[in-house]
Design a protein around this motif. Structure first.
Motif, short mmCIF file in Angstrom:
data_model
loop_
_atom_site.label_atom_id
_atom_site.label_comp_id
_atom_site.label_asym_id
_atom_site.label_seq_id
_atom_site.Cartn_x
_atom_site.Cartn_y
_atom_site.Cartn_z
N GLY A 1 20.12 -47.01 -54.76
CA GLY A 1 20.79 -47.77 -55.80
C GLY A 1 22.23 -47.98 -55.40
O GLY A 1 22.63 -49.06 -54.96
N VAL B 1 21.68 -49.58 -62.38
CA VAL B 1 21.90 -48.33 -61.63
C VAL B 1 22.74 -47.38 -62.47
O VAL B 1 22.44 -46.19 -62.61
CB VAL B 1 22.57 -48.61 -60.27
CG1 VAL B 1 23.11 -47.32 -59.65
CG2 VAL B 1 21.58 -49.26 -59.31
N ILE C 1 18.04 -43.14 -56.94
CA ILE C 1 19.01 -44.10 -57.50
C ILE C 1 20.33 -43.98 -56.76
O ILE C 1 21.06 -44.96 -56.60
CB ILE C 1 19.20 -43.89 -59.02
CG1 ILE C 1 19.60 -45.22 -59.68
CG2 ILE C 1 20.22 -42.83 -59.32
CD1 ILE C 1 18.54 -46.26 -59.69
#
Length: 509
Positions: free
Chosen positions: A391, A94, A387
């Motif tokens: 994430g 990430v 993300i």
């Protein structure tokens, strides 16, 4: 015998951790989030979120890194064995994805620092950003490199990787000792100038006037926890990595409070500066502050240049200071983000720092070139949205539930932190991590998954930031899912060192 790199001083660690937390999001995200969620009243759920999620998770991650003396993958390996090591790699990946596009935004800020002196963006700042500067093309197209972005991007990576080559004490710590005080001084100048502008009080009144009815809305509380979560660099390997370089005798809890309140104080300072400036713009245009409020890239690279155009004096200097503050805040964050996978590679494959920097940082730098193309903004939009949501936030939920409910490590962590810290952890810390954070993050994740999964089956969907929804949606899911898959693959690979040996695991436990 301790062979791991260490911070030279406690102040060096605090500045580095604060530098990681203080970044672009503080300046362009917090002011608009606070305004949209009750203004001054938002500070109530924000403070509660800081005390029940931000600082508790920060303490937990400081303790994890300090106790197990490793990068995120090594920490998870020592804490729960092979079956949970992949979560550490997920966190590292990430961070890796974020570093590839975060570096490009810093490159934009470098350009705009230079543009400020002659106000090169002209009167139509939006057209300048998308057409003249980015040479933006429709989603799905890559286009050619934009030299004005490519060259500063290369400079950004040379600076960051050069600092990481020097190591923790001589590189990261020294850089933060320079960058963070410089950032604070620059932004204080910005704030002082902002609140003396005509109309600034109108902006500050809009920012601080409380709407207490808003804090009864669940979405406002979700926004408060989300802001704390995203602004403090928690749940994606950074704080675990940084705390692994602390000496064995250190005050973990006190450090977490200093970093947490330091980050939030800077966010509040950003809110004052930004809304002082927005109040000035509203007064100049004869409209309400609500008509000029913006967040994200639009605030920094469209609204602020337009405001700087209207400044009564020294607008070029003010513009330079503003964009230079973005550069400083971005560099300190990018250093910490990149260090997570440099440390992970060093631990897993038993390679030197130089090789890890070249391979890890070099790979990120090469991938970041995609965002320096004419279609770069489209790819940035896809990667950033997914993300961050699936994430960082989802990873945080998994981390807390795993440690609190499955591995049941909170008791061990509390004992470890209390043994070396002045501020003793009590029931509030355990309750926050076992109940409050999982419930709030779980509620948030449920809503986000529902919203985005529904889009997969809709024939006519919305869009993300004005771009092709299909491109952003499927590209984003690919990035978010890819981080998990690659994390599992890396976890299955054999350790090329003795760092994850059973003997060391037993010693750490």
């Amino acid at each position: 015998m301790e062979t791991r790199s260490q911070w030279g001083t406690r102040a060096g660690f605090i500045l580095a951790a604060a530098g990681s937390a203080i970044g672009l999001g503080n300046i362009w995200r917090f002011p608009s989030v606070a305004y949209e969620n009750g203004g001054g009243a938002f500070l109530i759920p924000y403070l509660i979120a800081l005390l029940t999620a931000g600082i508790p998770i920060l303490i937990m991650e400081f303790t994890m890194g300090h106790k197990y003396r490793g990068s995120a993958p090594l920490t998870y390996k020592r804490m729960g064995g092979k079956k949970v090591e992949w979560i550490g790699w997920w966190a590292v990946l990430v961070a890796f994805v974020i570093s590839t596009y975060y570096s490009v935004i810093i490159a934009w800020a470098i350009n705009y620092s230079i543009f400020s002196f002659n106000l090169n963006w002209g009167s139509d700042t939006e057209a300048f950003l998308y057409n003249d500067f980015l040479n933006h093309v429709p989603a799905g197209q890559v286009g050619s490199f934009v030299p004005g972005i490519l060259i500063p991007l290369i400079i950004v990576w040379l600076v960051v990787l050069g600092i990481l080559f020097k190591g923790v004490k001589k590189g990261i710590e020294i850089a933060n000792r320079i960058f963070i005080p410089a950032l604070i001084i620059v932004f204080l100048i910005i704030v002082i100038r902002a609140i003396t502008l005509p109309g600034a009080l109108q902006g500050l009144e809009a920012f601080f006037t409380p709407d207490f009815s808003a804090i009864m809305e669940p979405d406002v509380w979700v926004a408060a926890y989300g802001q704390i979560f995203f602004s403090m660099s928690i749940a994606f390997a950074i704080m675990i990595t940084y705390s692994s370089y602390l000496p064995k005798k250190t005050d973990l809890t006190n450090n977490a409070f200093i970093v947490g309140f330091g980050n939030s104080s800077f966010e509040l300072l950003c809110g004052i500066g930004v809304f002082g400036i927005l109040g000035f713009m509203a007064a100049q245009q004869g409209v309400g502050v609500d008509e000029v409020v913006a967040g994200g890239v639009g605030l920094a690279f469209v609204v602020f240049p337009a405001i700087i155009n209207e400044f009564p004096a020294l607008n070029g200097l003010f513009g330079f200071l503003f964009f230079f503050s973005l550069v400083l805040g971005g560099l300190t964050s990018l250093m910490s983000i990149t260090e997570t996978y440099v440390a992970g590679l060093m631990d897993k494959f038993n390679i030197s720092r130089s090789k890890a920097v070249i391979f890890g940082g070099g790979t990120a730098a090469v991938i970041s070139l995609l965002f320096a193309t004419q279609g770069g903004l489209n790819f940035l939009d896809a990667a950033d949205y997914f993300i961050n949501q699936f994430g960082v936030a989802f990873l945080g939920l998994v981390e807390v539930i795993l440690i609190a409910w499955f591995l049941r490590k909170l008791g061990d962590f509390k004992d470890h932190a209390n043994e070396i810290s002045d501020i003793q952890l009590r029931g509030w810390w355990t309750f926050s991590l076992t109940i409050v954070t999982p419930v709030v993050l779980g509620y948030t994740m449920f809503g986000l998954f529902r919203q985005n999964l529904l889009k997969l089956f809709e024939t006519e969907t919305g869009n993300y930031g004005g771009y092709s929804d299909a491109f952003i949606l499927y590209g984003g899911w690919f990035v978010a899912g890819g981080a998990v898959v690659i994390g599992v693959i890396l976890a299955l690979m054999k350790w090329n060192s003795s760092k994850a040996s059973a003997e060391e695991e037993r010693e750490a436990n």
